[in-house]
Scaffold this active site. Structure first.
Site, PDB file in Angstrom:
ATOM      1  N   SER A 142       0.806  -1.221   0.000  1.00  0.00           N
ATOM      2  CA  SER A 142       0.000   0.000   0.000  1.00  0.00           C
ATOM      3  C   SER A 142       0.843   1.277   0.000  1.00  0.00           C
ATOM      4  CB  SER A 142      -0.927   0.007   1.226  1.00  0.00           C
ATOM      5  OG  SER A 142      -1.851  -1.057   1.171  1.00  0.00           O
ATOM      6  N   ILE A 167      -2.034  -6.895 -10.614  1.00  0.00           N
ATOM      7  CA  ILE A 167      -2.705  -5.973 -11.531  1.00  0.00           C
ATOM      8  C   ILE A 167      -3.976  -6.602 -12.078  1.00  0.00           C
ATOM      9  CG2 ILE A 167      -2.462  -4.516 -13.559  1.00  0.00           C
ATOM     10  CD1 ILE A 167      -0.644  -3.881 -11.073  1.00  0.00           C
ATOM     11  N   GLU A 247     -12.856   4.277  -5.839  1.00  0.00           N
ATOM     12  CA  GLU A 247     -12.465   2.867  -5.793  1.00  0.00           C
ATOM     13  C   GLU A 247     -12.885   2.238  -4.468  1.00  0.00           C
ATOM     14  OE1 GLU A 247      -8.492  -0.013  -6.074  1.00  0.00           O
ATOM     15  OE2 GLU A 247      -8.288   2.163  -6.239  1.00  0.00           O
ATOM     16  N   LEU A 342     -24.747 -21.715   7.727  1.00  0.00           N
ATOM     17  CA  LEU A 342     -26.148 -22.119   7.664  1.00  0.00           C
ATOM     18  C   LEU A 342     -26.416 -23.093   6.513  1.00  0.00           C
ATOM     19  CD1 LEU A 342     -27.870 -18.707   8.460  1.00  0.00           C
ATOM     20  CD2 LEU A 342     -27.977 -20.777   9.870  1.00  0.00           C
ATOM     21  N   HIS A 343     -25.608 -23.011   5.476  1.00  0.00           N
ATOM     22  CA  HIS A 343     -25.766 -23.943   4.360  1.00  0.00           C
ATOM     23  C   HIS A 343     -25.202 -25.331   4.687  1.00  0.00           C
ATOM     24  CE1 HIS A 343     -26.813 -20.523   1.770  1.00  0.00           C
ATOM     25  NE2 HIS A 343     -27.106 -21.387   0.820  1.00  0.00           N
ATOM     26  N   GLY A 344     -24.458 -25.432   5.765  1.00  0.00           N
ATOM     27  CA  GLY A 344     -23.898 -26.721   6.143  1.00  0.00           C
ATOM     28  C   GLY A 344     -22.897 -27.231   5.118  1.00  0.00           C
ATOM     29  N   GLY A 345     -22.854 -28.546   4.938  1.00  0.00           N
ATOM     30  CA  GLY A 345     -21.894 -29.144   4.023  1.00  0.00           C
ATOM     31  C   GLY A 345     -22.039 -28.669   2.597  1.00  0.00           C
ATOM     32  N   GLY A 368      -7.709  -1.646  -2.586  1.00  0.00           N
ATOM     33  CA  GLY A 368      -8.035  -0.230  -2.425  1.00  0.00           C
ATOM     34  C   GLY A 368      -7.547   0.372  -1.122  1.00  0.00           C
ATOM     35  N   GLU A 372      -6.390  -1.962   7.775  1.00  0.00           N
ATOM     36  CA  GLU A 372      -5.461  -1.274   8.677  1.00  0.00           C
ATOM     37  C   GLU A 372      -5.113   0.124   8.180  1.00  0.00           C
ATOM     38  OE1 GLU A 372      -5.585  -5.463   9.347  1.00  0.00           O
ATOM     39  OE2 GLU A 372      -5.117  -4.378   7.492  1.00  0.00           O
TER      40      GLU A 372
END
Length: 384
Positions: A142, A167, A247, A342-345, A368, A372
């Protein structure tokens, strides 16, 4: 101030949903495996006016502003697309604004150096060329001010040496708006693919955003015409900083929209899925978890809209943009994790849409400007 939902914006939402349903959903899994979206998708999006949203008609765009661009991003994801698709299809949203601003205009005029607009902006908004932005370097992260890619003036050209990484659209891009050091500051140069010494390196394999190609770039004695300079010398750092707001708000939008989509997916799953003879949604624990997820997603959306409206009005709200990004990213991280649980396996399988959102969401707190970095901006805004 809040985002005004006009009849035109409702039509824009409908257009976007129809585009995703017709042109994206039947092919997205294939693009994820291929590691990129086809160039033809850019042309298709341009033909119906989506690709140019947020850019003035006088430069080849479709008109509209930052808020309209946010609507397109939001609807793409909520219609079943992905943040990776947004990154791949709308990379010009970070590649072109610097060019237009340096021509003495935002994105609603054609005054200024016409060769940059005619050669790069118009064909990109028409979907015939693809542009990318190259700022990040292998050892820089950054630290924009610490860019090491250098450009030495040699008559009517700059000689560029250095490298870039991470990129977005770097594999497919026809040109790259590139940040280089010119001794006393940073300068932006538009560098064409195929220029001797400019090499597109390996395709980078990523955790998420699989349909968005990402590359390393190398520059060895690349001669770039001075005419391809974006603005004056040593103005690149300020130009990059000035366009971070859009951005970051785009990434914030991708975050809350991903959260909203995952709430919808999880709610549908919990209504249809039964355990021990009862639908999951009949259990208070599940209902309350869904309610909490919905609240987090909607609160993030509301705050991002407020901040985006202020940015569109020209207010210098750097701190608020950083807060909006962090709020949306945090909401997204919590919601996608809960939705997959919640969808489990099934949620762990590539067949599950929620699995893709889980992977794609992780980049949003990095791209962007990391969470931190955003916190540091917020702290400075507090006078700390």
């Amino acid at each position: 101030m809040t985002m005004v939902e006009t009849p035109e914006r409702r039509q824009l939402r409908e257009l976007t949903r129809a585009f995703v349903t017709r042109e994206v959903l039947p092919h997205l899994d294939d693009w994820e495996r291929a590691g990129e979206v086809p160039r033809s998708l850019h042309a298709t999006a341009a033909k119906i006016g989506l690709l140019g949203v947020g850019f003035g008609e006088s430069v080849g765009g479709s008109g509209g502003d930052l808020l309209d661009s946010i609507i397109v991003t939001e609807e793409i994801i909520r219609s079943g697309g992905s943040s990776g698709l947004v990154a791949a299809l709308f990379t010009h949203g970070i590649a072109l604004p610097h060019i237009l601003a340096a021509c003495g205009v935002p994105s609603d005029s054609a005054s200024g150096p016409q060769h940059l607009i005619d050669r790069y902006v118009r064909p990109t908004l028409a979907g015939t060329t693809i542009g990318a932005l190259a700022v990040t370097e292998p050892d820089g992260g950054s630290d924009v001010a610490g860019i090491r890619t250098r450009a030495r003036r040699d008559g009517d050209h700059y000689v560029v040496n250095g490298s870039k990484t991470y990129i977005t659209s770097g594999i497919r891009a026809d040109f790259v708006t590139t940040a280089v050091s010119t001794g006393n500051g940073l300068t932006l140069l538009v560098i064409d693919k195929g220029t001797p010494g400019f090499t597109v390196g390996r395709r980078l394999e990523k955790l998420g955003w699989h349909c968005s190609d990402t590359a390393e770039l190398s520059f060895v004695d690349v001669r770039v015409p001075v005419a391809n300079r974006v603005g004056e010398e040593h103005t690149g750092f300020l130009a990059i900083m000035q366009h971070f707001a859009a951005e970051r708000l785009s990434l914030a939008t991708q975050a809350y929209a991903t959260a909203q989509r995952c709430v919808e997916l999880a709610t549908r799953w919990c209504r249809d899925r039964s355990t021990f003879g009862r639908p999951l949604a009949s259990r208070q624990l599940v209902r309350h978890r869904l309610a909490e997820m919905h609240t987090r997603a909607e609160a993030a959306r509301a705050y991002v809209h407020v901040v985006a409206t202020r940015v569109a009005a020209g207010e210098p709200v750097v701190t608020e943009v950083a807060m909006a990004k962090n709020v949306a990213v945090a909401a997204c991280a919590e919601v996608v994790d809960a939705a997959l649980q919640l969808h489990g396996g099934f949620g762990y399988l590539r067949d599950a849409e929620v699995e893709r959102h889980y992977r794609d969401a992780r980049i949003l707190g990095i791209g962007g400007g990391t969470t931190e970095i955003m916190n540091e901006i917020i702290a400075k805004g507090m006078g700390l």
